[in-house]
Structures are given as C-alpha cells and as structure tokens.
Write a protein that holds these residues in place. Structure first.
Motif, mmCIF file in Angstrom:
data_model
loop_
_atom_site.group_PDB
_atom_site.id
_atom_site.type_symbol
_atom_site.label_atom_id
_atom_site.label_comp_id
_atom_site.label_asym_id
_atom_site.label_seq_id
_atom_site.Cartn_x
_atom_site.Cartn_y
_atom_site.Cartn_z
ATOM 1 N N TYR A 1 0.846 -1.188 0.000
ATOM 2 C CA TYR A 1 0.000 0.000 0.000
ATOM 3 C C TYR A 1 0.882 1.237 0.000
ATOM 4 O O TYR A 1 1.716 1.425 0.877
ATOM 5 N N GLU A 2 0.704 2.089 -1.001
ATOM 6 C CA GLU A 2 1.491 3.311 -1.099
ATOM 7 C C GLU A 2 0.828 4.449 -0.323
ATOM 8 O O GLU A 2 -0.354 4.408 -0.007
ATOM 9 N N ASP A 3 1.608 5.489 -0.052
ATOM 10 C CA ASP A 3 1.001 6.733 0.375
ATOM 11 C C ASP A 3 0.167 7.245 -0.797
ATOM 12 O O ASP A 3 0.641 7.270 -1.934
ATOM 13 N N ARG A 4 -1.065 7.656 -0.491
ATOM 14 C CA ARG A 4 -1.980 7.985 -1.575
ATOM 15 C C ARG A 4 -2.480 9.419 -1.509
ATOM 16 O O ARG A 4 -2.708 9.973 -0.437
ATOM 17 N N LEU A 5 -2.663 9.991 -2.690
ATOM 18 C CA LEU A 5 -3.264 11.307 -2.800
ATOM 19 C C LEU A 5 -4.704 11.230 -2.303
ATOM 20 O O LEU A 5 -5.467 10.348 -2.709
ATOM 21 N N VAL A 6 -5.087 12.154 -1.417
ATOM 22 C CA VAL A 6 -6.453 12.151 -0.886
ATOM 23 C C VAL A 6 -7.117 13.520 -0.991
ATOM 24 O O VAL A 6 -8.312 13.646 -0.720
ATOM 25 N N GLY A 7 -6.372 14.560 -1.366
ATOM 26 C CA GLY A 7 -6.995 15.874 -1.450
ATOM 27 C C GLY A 7 -5.981 16.968 -1.686
ATOM 28 O O GLY A 7 -4.873 16.732 -2.176
#
Length: 337
Positions: A42-48
């Motif tokens: 699981y990658e760090d993900r764009l959320v906003g």
C-alpha cells in the motif's frame, strides 16, 4: 573557516536555483504526475488538496547540500532524483469539535484534519483509522471556503474511484498566488501535505474569471493474484467574485406583489427563512460594486418549496463564503391531521 564560507556560498546558490525551478513550475501550471503503485503493498496515496497563499517551504536545503557537498562543481547545483527524499512533509492533526444545534440542543462530534501553524483551505476524501472505541470509516471534509463542492465515489470489485470538484470564490484585485499543496495519507492512516505548485491572480481581474488546477493519481495493487486499480482526481477552481455589499430577500406573492422585504449586510443574513403565508417564491438580490465603482445587482429566484436559498459574504481575507439558508416549511394545522 574558509571551508564553511564556501559551503554557505554554495547553499545560497542552491536555494536561488531552486527558487527559479519552483517559479518556472508555477508559471507553466504544473500538474501532479500520475503515480503507479507496486504490486503487493500500500502506497502513500493522494487524498486531497490544501490551498494556501503562502508557499510551504518544506524542502530540506541544508540536508541536501550537506549530503552532496562533494559532488558540486563550478559553483552549480544539479538536483537529481536523489532530491526526492529531501522533500519534507507537514503532518496534520486529527481534531475533534462538538457542535450543538441551537434549537434542539442535540450535540454532534465532528472530526477534521488540521495543519498546525498553516492557514489554508482543505478539501479531501480519506479513511479515518480504527480506534479502540470505533471502527475506521471514510470521510470527506472541506473548509467553509470550498463552495459548489461535489464528491463522486464509485466502488467495484476492480477498484475504487474518487472525484472531488469544488470552487473557491475570492475577491478580485488581491494579487495573490494560490498554492495547491497535495494531501496524502500513508498506510498507517497519517495525513500530510507536500509543497505544491502555484497559480497567480496578479493584475486586475473581473468577476467570473477563474483559475483551475487538477491533480490525478492512479494506484494498482496485486494481492493473491487479484489486481485492484484505484484512482482519484481533485479539481479546484479559484473564481473571482466582487464582494457583496448588501443582500435583499424578497418574499413574493403569486401576482408578483412584494409580501415581505428583508435587507441585510454581508454576513447578517438570518440562519433560516420562514416564508409568509401567501409567499409563492423568494428573490435573493445581491448588491455588488465592480472595479470602476459601478453598482451591480445579481438576482436568484427560489420556490418556497426549495430546501434552502444561497447568499454570499466575504471574509476579511478576501475569501467569499456561500451560505446556505434553510427555508422553513409550513407545519400542517391540527385540523388537517
């Protein structure tokens, strides 16, 4: 001592070069690059996004120079891929606020992510981690400065897609640069932002002019032979609006006669509107003044059966807030029950 002076000169040149790189990025309207996930993690993900009017200087200049001092030549610094690990992060704090309904007294706990020491407008869709008291959940949050917000969520066995769209209304003529700082969430649930690119609103603008920034990211994860593809897009517009000077709310009869008239200063519109008995519709008239001082009036019509009407007011920082005012419905009389 001489060595220290040389290093300080290099650091100064390095910072100047980076500033030019950043400015170049702003002028060309850089967009967040598409990111691909690796299988099985699981990658760090764009959320906003967090919109600020000040640049978030999170790059560790001193650390980069310290670690690469031996590779510089001719007084020039070339930033390569190794510079990525020096990009700093500003972590958010999950804060709680108890909101109380004025009439019913009912209390609701609201959680939101706050970035200490930073004034900004946040807009995001993310997962709140599990705690000992409750299970985790997904939430969408936004500052009051986000107007016309729309969130689209699609979920299937093949993956999930999220699309966030919104508008920030601002007074023209402020001559600001608005920085769109991407917001991420790591696998352990922590939320942070990194430095983003900026869009300038310099010069004289008129109402209706807009600047738009879009961020997109795709992620692919494969576990036990099953591939899941997730995606997110965040589109935010900076929209120019002349500051409202007066709001007039007219309650109108079927014959077009004015039944009631209310005049309000910016931010003084009541929390709710109760139509008079014979009101068929309402008109919201907003008085503004353009760059030349000419008075303008915008009008919007609302049927009395609408759930709410809308009125704007501008904060001291030039951000114009769209306020939704509930239109109270008539309660049935006892004889009709």
């Amino acid at each position: 001592m001489e060595s220290w002076r040389k290093r300080m000169k290099i650091k100064g040149r390095f910072m100047g070069l980076c500033l030019l790189v950043f400015i170049g990025c702003f002028l060309t309207g850089c967009q967040l690059a598409k990111e691909e996930g690796s299988a099985g993690r699981y990658e760090d993900r764009l959320v906003g996004v967090l919109v600020t009017t000040e640049y978030l200087d999170l790059f560790d200049f001193a650390g980069y120079v310290e670690d690469h001092i031996g590779s510089f030549s001719g007084g020039e610094v070339q930033i390569d891929g190794a510079g990525e690990k020096y990009q700093g992060r500003l972590y958010a704090e999950l804060t709680k606020e108890i909101l109380t309904d004025v009439e019913s007294g009912h209390k609701v706990e609201r959680e939101e992510y706050d970035f200490p020491g930073v004034e900004g407008i946040a807009y995001y869709s993310l997962r709140v981690p599990d705690t000992e008291e409750r299970e985790g959940y997904f939430t969408t949050g936004s500052d009051e400065g986000i107007s016309d917000g729309h969130t689209s969520l699609h979920s299937s066995d093949g993956g999930n897609s999220v699309a966030l769209e919104g508008t920030v209304y601002v007074s023209p003529g402020l001559g600001r640069t608005y920085y769109f700082n991407p917001m991420y969430q790591s696998a352990d649930g922590r939320v942070y932002v990194t430095s983003g690119s900026g869009i300038s609103s310099g010069g004289e603008q008129s109402e209706g002019e807009a600047l738009t920034q879009t961020m997109k990211a795709d992620y692919t994860v494969t576990e036990n032979g099953r591939t899941v593809k997730d995606s997110i897009s965040v589109q935010l517009s900076i929209h120019m609006m002349y500051p409202p000077e007066e709001i007039v709310i007219l309650q109108m009869g079927e014959d077009g006669a004015v039944i009631s008239r209310g005049e309000y200063g910016p931010g003084e519109v009541p929390e709710r509107i109760t139509p008079e008995k014979d009101t068929a519709y309402l008109i919201v008239e907003t008085k503004k003044r353009d760059n030349s001082g000419r008075i303008l009036k915008d009008r919007a019509i609302y049927d009395r059966d609408k759930e709410y009407l809308e009125a704007f007011f501008c904060r001291e920082d030039g951000i114009c807030i769209k306020k939704q005012v509930p239109i109270e419905r008539e309660l049935p009389s006892l004889s009709a029950l």
